[in-house]
Write a protein that holds these residues in place. Structure first.
Motif, PDB file in Angstrom:
ATOM      1  N   GLY A   1      95.019  25.780  54.361  1.00 15.65           N
ATOM      2  CA  GLY A   1      94.490  24.573  54.982  1.00 15.65           C
ATOM      3  C   GLY A   1      93.718  23.705  54.030  1.00 15.65           C
ATOM      4  N   ASN A   2      92.860  24.309  53.207  1.00 20.47           N
ATOM      5  CA  ASN A   2      92.053  23.541  52.262  1.00 20.47           C
ATOM      6  C   ASN A   2      92.679  23.510  50.871  1.00 20.47           C
ATOM      7  OD1 ASN A   2      91.589  26.274  51.780  1.00 20.47           O
ATOM      8  ND2 ASN A   2      89.553  25.888  50.912  1.00 20.47           N
ATOM      9  N   GLU A   3      93.975  23.777  50.781  1.00 20.77           N
ATOM     10  CA  GLU A   3      94.684  23.704  49.513  1.00 20.77           C
ATOM     11  C   GLU A   3      95.923  22.833  49.689  1.00 20.77           C
ATOM     12  OE1 GLU A   3      95.464  27.090  46.394  1.00 20.77           O
ATOM     13  OE2 GLU A   3      97.185  27.009  47.756  1.00 20.77           O
ATOM     14  N   VAL A   4      96.116  21.913  48.759  1.00 17.52           N
ATOM     15  CA  VAL A   4      97.280  21.032  48.817  1.00 17.52           C
ATOM     16  C   VAL A   4      98.097  21.243  47.548  1.00 17.52           C
ATOM     17  CG1 VAL A   4      96.004  19.093  47.801  1.00 17.52           C
ATOM     18  CG2 VAL A   4      98.070  18.661  49.122  1.00 17.52           C
ATOM     19  N   GLN A   5      99.418  21.321  47.713  1.00 20.92           N
ATOM     20  CA  GLN A   5     100.325  21.644  46.611  1.00 20.92           C
ATOM     21  C   GLN A   5     101.274  20.476  46.357  1.00 20.92           C
ATOM     22  OE1 GLN A   5     103.240  24.941  47.151  1.00 20.92           O
ATOM     23  NE2 GLN A   5     102.193  25.889  45.416  1.00 20.92           N
ATOM     24  N   ARG A   6     101.490  20.206  45.076  1.00 25.23           N
ATOM     25  CA  ARG A   6     102.391  19.113  44.690  1.00 25.23           C
ATOM     26  C   ARG A   6     103.789  19.661  44.423  1.00 25.23           C
ATOM     27  NH1 ARG A   6     103.532  17.084  39.063  1.00 25.23           N
ATOM     28  NH2 ARG A   6     104.312  14.959  39.196  1.00 25.23           N
ATOM     29  N   TRP A   7     104.799  18.957  44.978  1.00 23.60           N
ATOM     30  CA  TRP A   7     106.202  19.299  44.768  1.00 23.60           C
ATOM     31  C   TRP A   7     106.911  18.074  44.198  1.00 23.60           C
ATOM     32  CZ3 TRP A   7     108.827  23.926  46.522  1.00 23.60           C
ATOM     33  CH2 TRP A   7     107.965  24.864  47.081  1.00 23.60           C
ATOM     34  N   VAL A   8     107.797  18.312  43.241  1.00 26.28           N
ATOM     35  CA  VAL A   8     108.537  17.211  42.636  1.00 26.28           C
ATOM     36  C   VAL A   8     110.027  17.513  42.672  1.00 26.28           C
ATOM     37  CG1 VAL A   8     106.626  16.570  41.115  1.00 26.28           C
ATOM     38  CG2 VAL A   8     108.384  18.139  40.287  1.00 26.28           C
ATOM     39  N   LEU A   9     110.809  16.466  42.660  1.00 24.05           N
ATOM     40  CA  LEU A   9     112.266  16.579  42.621  1.00 24.05           C
ATOM     41  C   LEU A   9     112.701  16.745  41.175  1.00 24.05           C
ATOM     42  CD1 LEU A   9     114.666  16.337  44.676  1.00 24.05           C
ATOM     43  CD2 LEU A   9     114.875  13.960  43.921  1.00 24.05           C
ATOM     44  N   ASN A  10     113.488  17.794  40.906  1.00 27.41           N
ATOM     45  CA  ASN A  10     113.947  18.002  39.538  1.00 27.41           C
ATOM     46  C   ASN A  10     115.374  18.531  39.530  1.00 27.41           C
ATOM     47  OD1 ASN A  10     113.754  20.799  40.066  1.00 27.41           O
ATOM     48  ND2 ASN A  10     111.635  20.827  39.357  1.00 27.41           N
ATOM     49  N   GLN A  11     115.933  18.575  38.339  1.00 31.15           N
ATOM     50  CA  GLN A  11     117.318  18.982  38.161  1.00 31.15           C
ATOM     51  C   GLN A  11     117.425  20.494  38.054  1.00 31.15           C
ATOM     52  OE1 GLN A  11     119.969  16.829  38.172  1.00 31.15           O
ATOM     53  NE2 GLN A  11     121.255  18.642  38.179  1.00 31.15           N
ATOM     54  N   SER A  12     118.455  21.061  38.705  1.00 30.70           N
ATOM     55  CA  SER A  12     118.712  22.495  38.625  1.00 30.70           C
ATOM     56  C   SER A  12     120.215  22.717  38.690  1.00 30.70           C
ATOM     57  CB  SER A  12     118.009  23.238  39.769  1.00 30.70           C
ATOM     58  OG  SER A  12     118.652  22.959  40.999  1.00 30.70           O
ATOM     59  N   ASP A  13     120.604  23.986  38.705  1.00 32.00           N
ATOM     60  CA  ASP A  13     122.026  24.311  38.806  1.00 32.00           C
ATOM     61  C   ASP A  13     122.621  23.873  40.131  1.00 32.00           C
ATOM     62  OD1 ASP A  13     121.841  25.431  36.300  1.00 32.00           O
ATOM     63  OD2 ASP A  13     121.515  27.474  37.052  1.00 32.00           O
ATOM     64  N   ASN A  14     121.784  23.751  41.155  1.00 32.03           N
ATOM     65  CA  ASN A  14     122.237  23.303  42.475  1.00 32.03           C
ATOM     66  C   ASN A  14     122.051  21.806  42.686  1.00 32.03           C
ATOM     67  OD1 ASN A  14     122.957  25.929  43.297  1.00 32.03           O
ATOM     68  ND2 ASN A  14     120.824  26.373  43.851  1.00 32.03           N
ATOM     69  N   GLY A  15     121.866  21.071  41.584  1.00 32.45           N
ATOM     70  CA  GLY A  15     121.612  19.635  41.701  1.00 32.45           C
ATOM     71  C   GLY A  15     120.126  19.360  41.779  1.00 32.45           C
TER      72      GLY A  15
ATOM     73  N   LEU B   1     104.885  10.401  48.186  1.00 34.90           N
ATOM     74  CA  LEU B   1     104.529   9.221  47.421  1.00 34.90           C
ATOM     75  C   LEU B   1     105.610   8.156  47.595  1.00 34.90           C
ATOM     76  CD1 LEU B   1     102.981  10.753  44.181  1.00 34.90           C
ATOM     77  CD2 LEU B   1     101.925  10.244  46.385  1.00 34.90           C
ATOM     78  N   ALA B   2     105.394   6.987  47.003  1.00 35.65           N
ATOM     79  CA  ALA B   2     106.158   5.798  47.358  1.00 35.65           C
ATOM     80  C   ALA B   2     107.664   5.969  47.207  1.00 35.65           C
ATOM     81  CB  ALA B   2     105.685   4.603  46.531  1.00 35.65           C
ATOM     82  N   LYS B   3     108.111   6.557  46.100  1.00 31.40           N
ATOM     83  CA  LYS B   3     109.549   6.658  45.854  1.00 31.40           C
ATOM     84  C   LYS B   3     110.145   7.967  46.349  1.00 31.40           C
ATOM     85  CE  LYS B   3     109.978   3.279  42.204  1.00 31.40           C
ATOM     86  NZ  LYS B   3     110.587   2.921  40.918  1.00 31.40           N
ATOM     87  N   HIS B   4     109.331   8.764  47.037  1.00 36.33           N
ATOM     88  CA  HIS B   4     109.798   9.961  47.736  1.00 36.33           C
ATOM     89  C   HIS B   4     110.379  11.017  46.807  1.00 36.33           C
ATOM     90  CE1 HIS B   4     110.472   6.995  51.302  1.00 36.33           C
ATOM     91  NE2 HIS B   4     109.193   7.341  51.176  1.00 36.33           N
ATOM     92  N   ARG B   5     110.030  10.967  45.512  1.00 35.80           N
ATOM     93  CA  ARG B   5     110.462  12.012  44.592  1.00 35.80           C
ATOM     94  C   ARG B   5     109.365  13.054  44.413  1.00 35.80           C
ATOM     95  NH1 ARG B   5     113.039   7.497  41.078  1.00 35.80           N
ATOM     96  NH2 ARG B   5     110.964   7.333  40.168  1.00 35.80           N
ATOM     97  N   THR B   6     108.203  12.777  44.971  1.00 37.21           N
ATOM     98  CA  THR B   6     107.065  13.690  44.920  1.00 37.21           C
ATOM     99  C   THR B   6     106.392  13.698  46.281  1.00 37.21           C
ATOM    100  OG1 THR B   6     106.668  13.296  42.569  1.00 37.21           O
ATOM    101  CG2 THR B   6     104.829  14.156  43.843  1.00 37.21           C
ATOM    102  N   PHE B   7     105.981  14.876  46.725  1.00 36.25           N
ATOM    103  CA  PHE B   7     105.192  14.939  47.954  1.00 36.25           C
ATOM    104  C   PHE B   7     104.153  16.039  47.816  1.00 36.25           C
ATOM    105  CE2 PHE B   7     108.804  17.763  48.814  1.00 36.25           C
ATOM    106  CZ  PHE B   7     108.174  18.920  49.250  1.00 36.25           C
ATOM    107  N   PHE B   8     103.095  15.910  48.610  1.00 39.61           N
ATOM    108  CA  PHE B   8     102.029  16.905  48.663  1.00 39.61           C
ATOM    109  C   PHE B   8     102.103  17.590  50.027  1.00 39.61           C
ATOM    110  CE2 PHE B   8     100.675  14.043  45.410  1.00 39.61           C
ATOM    111  CZ  PHE B   8      99.966  14.810  44.507  1.00 39.61           C
ATOM    112  N   ILE B   9     101.917  18.897  50.017  1.00 39.69           N
ATOM    113  CA  ILE B   9     102.025  19.670  51.245  1.00 39.69           C
ATOM    114  C   ILE B   9     100.838  20.626  51.325  1.00 39.69           C
ATOM    115  CG2 ILE B   9     103.435  21.526  50.247  1.00 39.69           C
ATOM    116  CD1 ILE B   9     105.089  21.451  52.845  1.00 39.69           C
ATOM    117  N   ALA B  10     100.241  20.723  52.514  1.00 37.24           N
ATOM    118  CA  ALA B  10      99.103  21.618  52.715  1.00 37.24           C
ATOM    119  C   ALA B  10      99.602  23.039  52.920  1.00 37.24           C
ATOM    120  CB  ALA B  10      98.281  21.164  53.913  1.00 37.24           C
ATOM    121  N   THR B  11      98.988  23.999  52.219  1.00 36.22           N
ATOM    122  CA  THR B  11      99.385  25.396  52.330  1.00 36.22           C
ATOM    123  C   THR B  11      98.682  26.056  53.516  1.00 36.22           C
ATOM    124  OG1 THR B  11      97.644  26.185  50.852  1.00 36.22           O
ATOM    125  CG2 THR B  11      99.701  25.458  49.843  1.00 36.22           C
TER     126      THR B  11
END
Length: 729
Positions: A286-300, A273-283
């Protein structure tokens, strides 16, 4: 005499009739105003329930010798970029519903010319044969709807200086390239040069072009540049990793091995997406798309998955576009479908079948633009705020930057393409928590004062105290909020322990006062002897208050070996002066006169015959109070408490000035809060009319109205039921 009497009666009847008409008319106007108000509230919030849709409104084609490389908002004068056969980029604008040439960007054929889009603005990227990169905003070329109009020199200079950037790439790597990519953010420009399976990446700070960071990665199959979040996604040996710009060297963090390979390098690794903090990736399915977001953790900051969307069999994602101001994501699939998805909850609110097959899509305002190599298609989005779902309003969601699912209200942003957090749960918790705690403060004080003045005090004392207390109701709530914000909040660290100490000790102090006041009262003059108990009680409470504030915290702290400030700060993420207890104290003071007035009238209105009958049967004053007076007056007391609760729930200025307005989903007493009313006062003047934010605020106003209406209705029904039992049971 009879004639005069008849005339007077007719005149009186006529006046009564006109008075009845006028009173009925004004009553009808009040009801009509209420109906109009309710209708307006509902009408403004109703679009949230509509289902969004897309309607194709136009299609524009380019010449056979041209190929569309970047879409612009042609309906509002932004140019469309096309690749010509003779090493030129052409700019086309819409004139008389026809795409016509407006300008050209001409460079030698050994130059590489591509286009980039960042949050709705288009750029031309020009790389010369000696690896010199120039990034130029398209609007700096001075294209308007009137192709003969040239921009002013100073305006053009500002555009170029604020957006233009030039830098160089390693000559030897550029000459040996097998492919290359560039991506832009507001701060960074990142270029990747492919050499077989190796990728050389150069980061350049757009504001300080001398700041350059180079990295090289081996055995890369596919990759995605995410300069907005300062990351790179890399597919290595069928697994996805990410590398952060801030990390020294080529440190790789695993993301997933559940990745759809497709047909190799031509299939995108992900759809950011526009600000590159979220992206969608196909598993792998093939017919399933997964959302990933940038978040805070112990490793930054790391990427983590949130939800998945299942497509039809043998269907894959072609492109994804997000709306600039709404939590709406549009997914274009290979089955000629447009999926309108709530980007926060992942709910598909509408699936649209389209007749064309675009390769890319992008939102400009409420219009969706889809392009192929030869044509541009425009769809009109309708009822887009309907992408707001019940789940996104009330259920915990995984937002960007948050490690776990949470309920958050955070709508303000300085830029577009910002994930809005519209959870109403923190606001509801804030309003209910503040109101209930205010009742805990107000009920003992108000009901106790009402019992004293209505049952124990003499008539002369009552006629003095009752108007004085009721006069406190005329104090503006903004003044109470001002005093609480200026005086009470700064002293909260000391005051909270003092208040707790006061609540624990005050019953014992009043018992001692009751024991000693009677002997002392014998020495007072007869005219002031009755009512001396009030002076003793008030004096004892004031003395205890002074001791509680001045000495109790330090004494308790020294005995227990604790520091009050450190203890409170460790238990709360909110400023100590903006905790719920401080709000409850100020709000409790504000609603006490209202509860007192109605409760006192209810207690005082109990017939004296009932009291005398109780006394005649040998009951004491306390027994008469508990078993007769309070029993009969209970419906009125309930009505008084409900009225106080309604005022506390609808109070605006006190919760606005004292709470700190922190929308936290916590029932903790030393946490901050934000009430529904305060949120309306803060955000409604700033909300864009007809936006999802604006309509959700009106929805909260409907919640306020319905909550108050239901509470008052239940209170009246309860009062009538208890009243009937009191008289006939």
């Amino acid at each position: 005499m009879s004639l005069d009497s008849g005339s007077i009666n007719r005149k009186r009847q006529r006046n009564d009739r006109w008075a009845r008409y006028v009173i009925t008319g004004f009553g009808g106007l009040v009801l009509l105003t209420l109906v109009i108000l309710i209708t307006h509230l509902i009408s403004q919030a109703l679009p949230l329930t509509y289902i969004p849709s897309l309607q194709q409104i136009a299609t524009y084609k380019v010449d056979a010798s041209e190929r569309i490389v970047n879409t612009g908002d042609v309906l509002n004068g932004q140019p469309l970029l096309v690749q010509k056969n003779d090493c030129r980029l052409g700019l086309k604008v819409l004139n008389d519903n026809i795409l016509s040439s407006a300008n050209q960007y001409i460079r030698p054929c050994e130059h590489e010319l591509i286009t980039q889009s960042i949050m709705g603005e288009n750029y031309i990227v020009d790389v010369s044969g000696n690896a010199q990169v120039r990034v130029l905003p398209v609007r700096a070329l001075g294209v308007t709807n009137d192709v003969t109009q040239e921009p002013k020199a100073n305006e053009l200079a500002v555009m170029i200086l604020s957006n233009f950037i030039t830098f160089s790439l390693p000559q030897e790597k550029w000459n040996e390239r097998t492919g290359w990519k560039i991506a832009l953010s507001t701060k960074w420009a990142v270029v990747a040069i492919e050499q077989n399976n190796d990728v050389f990446v150069r980061w350049v700070n757009r504001k300080r072009p001398t700041e350059v960071i180079d990295k090289t990665f081996k055995n890369v199959s596919r990759y995605t540049l995410l300069p907005g979040s300062q990351n790179i996604l890399l597919e290595i040996n069928n697994s996805v990793y990410f590398n952060r710009l801030m990390d020294t060297g080529n440190v790789l963090y695993p993301v997933t091995d559940d990745i759809f390979s497709g047909d190799g390098a031509s299939t995108p690794l992900s759809f950011p997406l526009a600000k590159h903090r979220t992206f969608f990736i196909a598993t792998r399915k093939g017919n399933e798309v997964q959302r990933w977001v940038l978040n805070q953790s112990d490793n930054g900051l790391v990427f983590s998955p949130t939800y998945s969307l299942r497509l039809m069999q043998n269907e894959r994602v072609v492109d994804i576009a997000e709306h600039a101001s709404m939590n709406l994501v549009t997914i274009l699939t290979s089955k000629h479908r447009m999926l309108l998805v709530n980007r926060v909850s992942g709910e598909v609110v509408k699936s649209e079948k389209i007749t064309v097959n675009p390769q890319t899509i992008i939102w400009y305002g409420d219009k969706l633009f889809g392009s192929t190599a030869s044509a541009l298609t425009v769809w009109q989005g309708k009822d887009l705020s309907g992408s707001t779902t019940w789940s996104s309003l009330f259920s915990p969601q995984h937002y960007e930057g948050y490690e776990d699912d949470d309920t958050v209200w955070q709508t303000t942003s300085a830029s577009d393409f910002q994930e809005a957090k519209f959870s109403l749960t923190p606001l509801l918790i804030g309003s209910i928590k503040a109101s209930l705690l205010a009742l805990l403060i107000a009920i003992p004080v108000a009901i106790g004062a009402a019992i004293y003045t209505a049952f124990f005090a003499k008539g002369k004392l009552r006629s003095t105290i009752k108007p004085a207390i009721e006069l406190l109701e005329a104090i503006p709530s903004v003044l109470i909020g001002f005093i609480a914000a200026i005086w009470l909040s700064p002293k909260a660290e000391q005051f909270l322990f003092s208040f707790a100490f006061f609540l624990v000790v005050i019953p014992f102090v009043l018992i001692v006062v009751a024991l000693v006041q009677r002997p002392f009262a014998q020495w007072l003059p007869k005219r002031i002897r009755h009512g001396a108990e009030l002076l003793f009680a008030v004096g004892g409470a004031l003395l205890l208050g002074y001791v509680s504030v001045q000495y109790a915290p330090s004494i308790i702290g020294s005995l227990l070996g604790i520091d009050s400030f450190t203890l409170l700060a460790a238990e709360s993420d909110s400023p100590i002066g903006k905790t719920t207890i401080v709000v409850a104290l100020a709000l409790g003071v504000a609603i006490s006169p209202s509860i007192y007035s109605l409760a006192e009238d209810a207690i005082y209105g109990v017939p004296n015959d009932l009291k005398n009958a109780s006394f005649a049967l040998g009951a004491t004053r306390l027994q008469t109070l508990v078993h007769v007076v309070l029993h009969v007056a209970f419906p009125g007391i309930i009505a008084a408490v409900m009225l106080g609760f309604g005022r506390a729930f609808g109070e605006t200025m006190i919760v606005l000035m004292v709470t700190g307005n922190t929308p936290i989903s916590s029932w903790g007493l030393i946490e901050g809060l934000r009430a529904l009313t305060a949120n309306l006062a803060i955000e409604l003047p700033e909300a864009e009319v007809s936006s999802a934010h604006y309509q959700i605020l009106f929805f909260t106003a409907c919640i306020l109205f319905m909550f108050t209406f239901v509470v008052n209705t239940l209170a009246e029904l309860t009062r009538q039921r208890i009243k009937g039992r009191s008289y006939y049971g």
